[in-house]
Design a protein around this motif. Structure first.
Motif, PDB file in Angstrom:
ATOM      1  N   ILE A 184      24.408  35.136 -16.511  1.00  0.00           N
ATOM      2  CA  ILE A 184      23.804  35.022 -18.078  1.00  0.00           C
ATOM      3  C   ILE A 184      23.012  36.204 -18.461  1.00  0.00           C
ATOM      4  CG2 ILE A 184      23.843  32.628 -18.615  1.00  0.00           C
ATOM      5  CD1 ILE A 184      21.154  32.352 -17.339  1.00  0.00           C
ATOM      6  N   LYS A 185      22.338  36.974 -17.303  1.00  0.00           N
ATOM      7  CA  LYS A 185      21.301  38.276 -17.623  1.00  0.00           C
ATOM      8  C   LYS A 185      22.190  39.287 -17.290  1.00  0.00           C
ATOM      9  CE  LYS A 185      17.024  39.183 -15.635  1.00  0.00           C
ATOM     10  NZ  LYS A 185      16.061  38.515 -14.978  1.00  0.00           N
ATOM     11  N   PHE A 186      22.790  39.413 -16.060  1.00  0.00           N
ATOM     12  CA  PHE A 186      23.088  40.574 -15.475  1.00  0.00           C
ATOM     13  C   PHE A 186      24.573  41.056 -15.665  1.00  0.00           C
ATOM     14  CE2 PHE A 186      20.152  39.028 -11.994  1.00  0.00           C
ATOM     15  CZ  PHE A 186      19.393  39.680 -12.329  1.00  0.00           C
ATOM     16  N   ASN A 187      25.293  39.948 -16.358  1.00  0.00           N
ATOM     17  CA  ASN A 187      26.917  40.455 -16.720  1.00  0.00           C
ATOM     18  C   ASN A 187      27.396  39.216 -17.684  1.00  0.00           C
ATOM     19  OD1 ASN A 187      29.382  41.317 -16.951  1.00  0.00           O
ATOM     20  ND2 ASN A 187      29.896  40.281 -14.660  1.00  0.00           N
ATOM     21  N   PRO A 188      26.727  39.245 -18.967  1.00  0.00           N
ATOM     22  CA  PRO A 188      27.031  38.121 -19.880  1.00  0.00           C
ATOM     23  C   PRO A 188      28.211  38.192 -20.385  1.00  0.00           C
ATOM     24  CG  PRO A 188      25.218  39.476 -20.620  1.00  0.00           C
ATOM     25  CD  PRO A 188      25.771  40.210 -19.350  1.00  0.00           C
ATOM     26  N   PRO A 189      29.025  36.956 -20.546  1.00  0.00           N
ATOM     27  CA  PRO A 189      30.147  37.381 -21.315  1.00  0.00           C
ATOM     28  C   PRO A 189      29.907  37.489 -22.869  1.00  0.00           C
ATOM     29  CG  PRO A 189      29.370  35.054 -21.265  1.00  0.00           C
ATOM     30  CD  PRO A 189      28.407  35.855 -20.483  1.00  0.00           C
ATOM     31  N   LYS A 190      31.217  38.199 -23.556  1.00  0.00           N
ATOM     32  CA  LYS A 190      30.824  38.792 -24.971  1.00  0.00           C
ATOM     33  C   LYS A 190      30.527  37.491 -25.935  1.00  0.00           C
ATOM     34  CE  LYS A 190      34.437  42.324 -24.226  1.00  0.00           C
ATOM     35  NZ  LYS A 190      35.753  42.372 -23.822  1.00  0.00           N
ATOM     36  N   LYS A 191      30.941  36.400 -25.732  1.00  0.00           N
ATOM     37  CA  LYS A 191      30.549  35.347 -26.545  1.00  0.00           C
ATOM     38  C   LYS A 191      29.777  34.024 -25.542  1.00  0.00           C
ATOM     39  CE  LYS A 191      34.433  35.468 -29.663  1.00  0.00           C
ATOM     40  NZ  LYS A 191      35.771  34.875 -29.670  1.00  0.00           N
ATOM     41  N   HIS A 192      28.625  33.763 -25.991  1.00  0.00           N
ATOM     42  CA  HIS A 192      27.852  32.779 -25.033  1.00  0.00           C
ATOM     43  C   HIS A 192      28.741  31.649 -24.484  1.00  0.00           C
ATOM     44  CE1 HIS A 192      24.464  30.310 -23.664  1.00  0.00           C
ATOM     45  NE2 HIS A 192      24.927  29.310 -24.517  1.00  0.00           N
ATOM     46  N   ASP A 193      28.866  31.566 -23.207  1.00  0.00           N
ATOM     47  CA  ASP A 193      29.272  30.451 -22.500  1.00  0.00           C
ATOM     48  C   ASP A 193      31.004  30.470 -22.466  1.00  0.00           C
ATOM     49  OD1 ASP A 193      27.967  29.233 -20.690  1.00  0.00           O
ATOM     50  OD2 ASP A 193      27.621  27.532 -21.776  1.00  0.00           O
TER      51      ASP A 193
END
Ligand code: AP5
Length: 211
Positions: free
Chosen positions: A139-148
């Motif tokens: 969630i912080k270091f390598n987040p997806p382009k769209k949340h979840d």
């Protein structure tokens, strides 16, 4: 190119394996992903493995070695592979040596990712996974382009059952007792990488070590 990625749970093996696939075009063979697939398909192996995995314990060596003999004999392994999460005990490493000889495969390098326990607990708390593909986010270091949501399929990401802090601590303790001795086992053919750096920097160090 035949590689082993060795490191603690949450050390970044899966993350780096996905980058190595793109660069070298060889398959990632993750025993964790294979076992999670068996669990999802409710195979006999999956039903047996689930009880160990949920508790953060290792699945018995004989089951893992049979599964890997089957996998490494497949034709997509002829040009190379990245072993992620295997071997993890001395009997597994000894079994792999015998298997590689039988298949006439030469191991090129063992990449050891070094990460301290405290950073791992933080990483696991923020990990999100796309189970069907094994793609991993943070969630912080390598987040997806769209949340979840998974970047490729837009499917919902999940939290792994064994990522609860107490289970992570147990997995870490098993890593120190059973898997860390493999660093010595492979000392003549390994490189130690500082896995606490940014994902790109870790990848850069790995690819430099393979030149
Ligand atoms: P498995 O799935 O292999 O789990 P593991 O080895 O414990 O490793 P993980 O998948 O948890 O972590 P990883 O090193 O791939 O890190 P990741 O890239 O996801 O095994 C699960 C279970 O299956 C075992 O407990 C056991 O029961 C069974 N099993 C599997 N293989 C077995 C075997 N050979 N023998 C017996 N039993 C076996 O990264 C973690 C998080 O950190 C992610 O959120 C990621 O985005 C983030 N991250 C990655 N790199 C960085 C970085 N450089 N900086 C910041 N964040 C980062």
């Amino acid at each position: 190119m035949k590689l082993i990625l060795l490191g603690p749970p949450g050390g970044g093996k899966g993350t780096q394996a996905k980058l190595l696939i793109e660069k070298y075009g060889i398959p990632q063979i993750s025993t964790g992903d294979m076992l999670r697939d068996h669990v999802a398909q409710k195979t006999d192996l999956g039903m047996l493995a689930k009880s160990y995995m949920d508790k953060g314990e290792l699945v018995p060596d004989s089951l893992i070695l049979d599964m890997m003999e089957n996998r490494l004999s497949k034709s997509d392994c002829e040009n190379g592979y990245i072993l992620d999460g295997f071997p993890r005990t001395t009997p597994q490493a000894e079994g792999l040596t015998v298997l590689l000889k039988k298949l006439n495969h030469n191991l090129d390098k063992v990449i050891v990712l070094n990460v301290e326990d405290d950073s791992i607990v933080e990483r696991m708390a923020g990990r999100r996974v796309h189970l069907p593909s094994g793609r991993v986010y943070h969630i912080k270091f390598n987040p997806p382009k769209k949340h979840d949501l998974d970047d490729v399929t837009n499917e919902k990401l999940t939290i792994r059952k064994d990522d609860e802090e107490s289970t992570v601590r147990k997995r870490l303790s098993i890593y120190h007792d059973s898997t860390k001795p493999l660093i010595e086992f492979y000392k003549n053919n390994s490189v130690i990488i500082n896995g606490t750096q940014d994902i790109d920097k870790v990848f850069n160090d790995i690819t430099k070590s393979l030149k």
